[in-house]
Design a protein around this motif. Structure first.
Motif, PDB file in Angstrom:
ATOM      1  N   UNK A 116      76.937  84.506  33.906  1.00  0.00           N
ATOM      2  CA  UNK A 116      76.166  84.664  35.035  1.00  0.00           C
ATOM      3  C   UNK A 116      76.655  85.573  36.279  1.00  0.00           C
ATOM      4  N   UNK A 117      76.287  86.837  36.401  1.00  0.00           N
ATOM      5  CA  UNK A 117      76.937  87.800  37.116  1.00  0.00           C
ATOM      6  C   UNK A 117      76.404  87.291  38.965  1.00  0.00           C
ATOM      7  N   UNK A 118      77.060  87.703  39.463  1.00  0.00           N
ATOM      8  CA  UNK A 118      76.641  87.407  41.164  1.00  0.00           C
ATOM      9  C   UNK A 118      76.085  85.991  41.396  1.00  0.00           C
ATOM     10  N   UNK A 119      76.881  85.014  40.706  1.00  0.00           N
ATOM     11  CA  UNK A 119      76.877  83.759  40.570  1.00  0.00           C
ATOM     12  C   UNK A 119      76.387  83.001  42.118  1.00  0.00           C
ATOM     13  N   UNK A 120      77.159  83.662  43.157  1.00  0.00           N
ATOM     14  CA  UNK A 120      76.884  83.207  44.467  1.00  0.00           C
ATOM     15  C   UNK A 120      75.595  83.368  44.911  1.00  0.00           C
ATOM     16  N   UNK A 121      74.781  84.366  44.297  1.00  0.00           N
ATOM     17  CA  UNK A 121      73.350  84.800  44.639  1.00  0.00           C
ATOM     18  C   UNK A 121      72.501  84.040  43.829  1.00  0.00           C
ATOM     19  N   UNK A 122      72.697  83.864  42.450  1.00  0.00           N
ATOM     20  CA  UNK A 122      71.610  83.673  41.410  1.00  0.00           C
ATOM     21  C   UNK A 122      71.576  82.326  41.038  1.00  0.00           C
ATOM     22  N   UNK A 123      72.585  81.554  41.276  1.00  0.00           N
ATOM     23  CA  UNK A 123      72.830  80.111  40.861  1.00  0.00           C
ATOM     24  C   UNK A 123      72.751  79.046  41.634  1.00  0.00           C
ATOM     25  N   UNK A 124      72.032  78.111  41.427  1.00  0.00           N
ATOM     26  CA  UNK A 124      71.499  77.194  42.675  1.00  0.00           C
ATOM     27  C   UNK A 124      72.091  75.772  42.074  1.00  0.00           C
ATOM     28  N   UNK A 125      72.681  75.009  43.002  1.00  0.00           N
ATOM     29  CA  UNK A 125      73.134  73.525  42.770  1.00  0.00           C
ATOM     30  C   UNK A 125      71.976  72.625  42.612  1.00  0.00           C
ATOM     31  N   UNK A 126      71.873  71.896  41.525  1.00  0.00           N
ATOM     32  CA  UNK A 126      70.517  70.975  41.564  1.00  0.00           C
ATOM     33  C   UNK A 126      70.909  69.831  42.108  1.00  0.00           C
ATOM     34  N   UNK A 127      70.020  69.177  42.875  1.00  0.00           N
ATOM     35  CA  UNK A 127      70.207  67.962  43.755  1.00  0.00           C
ATOM     36  C   UNK A 127      70.383  66.878  42.610  1.00  0.00           C
ATOM     37  N   UNK A 128      71.061  65.720  42.743  1.00  0.00           N
ATOM     38  CA  UNK A 128      71.616  64.562  41.936  1.00  0.00           C
ATOM     39  C   UNK A 128      70.208  64.162  41.434  1.00  0.00           C
ATOM     40  N   UNK A 129      69.271  63.861  42.195  1.00  0.00           N
ATOM     41  CA  UNK A 129      68.130  63.158  41.749  1.00  0.00           C
ATOM     42  C   UNK A 129      67.209  63.856  40.944  1.00  0.00           C
ATOM     43  N   UNK A 130      67.277  64.873  40.580  1.00  0.00           N
ATOM     44  CA  UNK A 130      66.394  65.952  39.858  1.00  0.00           C
ATOM     45  C   UNK A 130      66.670  65.971  38.436  1.00  0.00           C
ATOM     46  N   UNK A 131      66.051  65.350  37.387  1.00  0.00           N
ATOM     47  CA  UNK A 131      66.423  65.535  36.078  1.00  0.00           C
ATOM     48  C   UNK A 131      66.451  66.874  35.509  1.00  0.00           C
ATOM     49  N   UNK A 132      67.345  67.274  34.539  1.00  0.00           N
ATOM     50  CA  UNK A 132      67.341  68.442  33.872  1.00  0.00           C
ATOM     51  C   UNK A 132      65.961  69.141  33.612  1.00  0.00           C
ATOM     52  N   UNK A 133      65.093  68.271  32.801  1.00  0.00           N
ATOM     53  CA  UNK A 133      63.930  68.776  32.322  1.00  0.00           C
ATOM     54  C   UNK A 133      62.867  69.256  33.773  1.00  0.00           C
ATOM     55  N   UNK A 134      63.085  68.750  34.628  1.00  0.00           N
ATOM     56  CA  UNK A 134      62.636  68.993  36.082  1.00  0.00           C
ATOM     57  C   UNK A 134      63.070  70.409  36.436  1.00  0.00           C
ATOM     58  N   UNK A 135      64.296  70.326  36.587  1.00  0.00           N
ATOM     59  CA  UNK A 135      65.081  71.476  37.303  1.00  0.00           C
ATOM     60  C   UNK A 135      64.834  72.600  36.577  1.00  0.00           C
ATOM     61  N   UNK A 136      64.932  72.544  35.251  1.00  0.00           N
ATOM     62  CA  UNK A 136      64.831  73.770  34.256  1.00  0.00           C
ATOM     63  C   UNK A 136      63.743  74.786  34.568  1.00  0.00           C
TER      64      UNK A 136
END
Length: 391
Positions: A145-165
């Motif tokens: 993942x290039x420019x990771x500080x820009x394009x990657x976002x931490x998922x809140x703990x209560x959000x399931x994988x299939x939702x956050x996808x």
């Protein structure tokens, strides 16, 4: 590692490919947790975007765990669960500074192709041909993942994988259309297409206070999802005259905003479809604008039409006279996800946005070719095929 690769028109294969490596100090490497098909991938699969090479790794909508970080990465650490915007943007250029992230000047290292097609190059996109950067896609055990500080976002703990996808691409694409079309409280919004993007556009319009949201499609299980999970109204274009129905529910005026979420392989039940299909197959036009034409004709005078579906180049019989004489605003965009993903994750954390229902078929990555076959042919009610890499 294993990856699902494009190997020819309508052909995919799970292959062994090299593991990704850190190439820039702002990169991260993710172990892919979930990755899903998208309607726009079908344009690649079918050869309608002719910039694929055999062996290219597909996929641009994904969620993963950070396993390696470049020296310049500040926002992420090993072990973080992140969702990644499908478009690759530097965060520093004029376009990124003006929140037009999919137009980034630095995200696409192969700008010549799209400069020749469109005059200027947009940003890059994971797994979306050499016209948009030639980046390896997400249907793999690992991804850079290039420019990771820009394009990657931490998922809140209560959000399931299939939702956050679906905060990676479907939801922010829908948000882009609704926001850029300036949907207002009290508006009537019509959305062509009940796939993942169309459903997310409908959800976004509701969250912005639209008075009525009407989704148009022909596939029964998708229309049922819209009614059950999104809570919007539906029209089946094979059963009703869409333009007449929209006039009826708006007192003869037409929708304030019409959002096209279908793209270059639009289907219809009228003779225009056969005309468009023949010209596309003969390469006399690259895209089928059937749904766009209908949206332009259905929209109220002075309203807004927004194209969210992917288009490649040129179309025939475009109703420019209707756009001009009806004083329509016509807009379009790839998603500016960096702008919308944080708020989308907040909606998910509060239970205000439902997405898991889109994942109708979850399977191992090894079954990827079958998943694409089901997705393309709408088999067994497939809305999205989601792959679980073993990495």
């Amino acid at each position: 590692m294993k990856a699902l690769c494009w190997t020819g028109v309508n052909e995919t294969s799970v292959e062994e490919v090299p593991d990704p490596k850190i190439l820039n100090s702002h990169d991260v490497i993710l172990r892919v947790i979930l990755t899903t098909t998208c309607g726009s991938d079908l344009h690649l699969l079918g050869g309608y975007i002719p910039f694929m090479r055999s062996g290219d790794v597909l996929g641009h909508e994904f969620l993963g765990e950070v396993v390696e970080v470049g020296a310049g990465v500040q926002k992420h650490k090993v072990g973080d669960r992140v969702v990644v915007c499908s478009f690759i943007s530097c965060g520093k250029c004029w376009y990124c500074q003006n929140k037009l992230f999919s137009l980034c000047d630095n995200g696409n290292p192969n700008p010549a192709i799209t400069e020749a097609l469109w005059g200027f190059a947009p940003g890059g996109c994971f797994g979306y041909s050499h016209a948009l950067g030639g980046y390896a896609g997400s249907h793999a055990d690992y991804i850079r993942v290039p420019y990771a500080d820009q394009g990657a976002f931490s998922v809140p703990d209560g959000v399931p994988d299939l939702t956050a996808l679906f905060a990676s691409d479907a939801a922010p694409t829908g948000w882009t259309g609704v926001d850029q079309a300036e949907v207002q409280a009290g508006d009537v919004v019509a959305v062509w297409g009940a796939g993942g993007v169309g459903q997310m556009a409908a959800a976004a319009a509701q969250l912005r206070g639209a008075e009525r949201v009407i989704v148009i499609d022909r596939i029964a299980n998708r229309l049922q999802q819209v009614e059950q999970h999104i809570g919007a109204e539906t029209l089946n274009y094979e059963q009703v005259d869409v333009a007449a129905a929209l006039r009826e529910v708006t007192g003869g005026r037409g929708p304030d905003v019409c959002i096209e979420a279908v793209g270059m392989e639009a289907h219809s039940s009228g003779p225009a479809y056969l005309y468009d299909q023949a010209k596309q197959q003969l390469r006399l036009q690259t895209d089928r604008p059937t749904a766009v034409r209908e949206a332009i004709h259905a929209c109220r005078k002075g309203g807004t039409v927004f194209t969210l579906g992917v288009f490649a180049a040129v179309v025939d019989k475009f109703p420019l006279g209707a756009v001009m004489n009806k004083a329509l605003t016509l807009r379009g965009a790839q998603q500016h996800g960096h702008r919308y993903i944080p708020q989308i994750l907040e909606h998910m954390a509060r239970g205000e946005l439902t997405t898991e229902h889109l994942a109708t078929h979850v399977m191992p990555l090894d079954q990827g070719p079958r998943g694409y076959e089901m997705f393309k042919n709408k088999e067994d009610g497939c809305v999205r095929a989601v792959f679980q890499p073993a990495g």
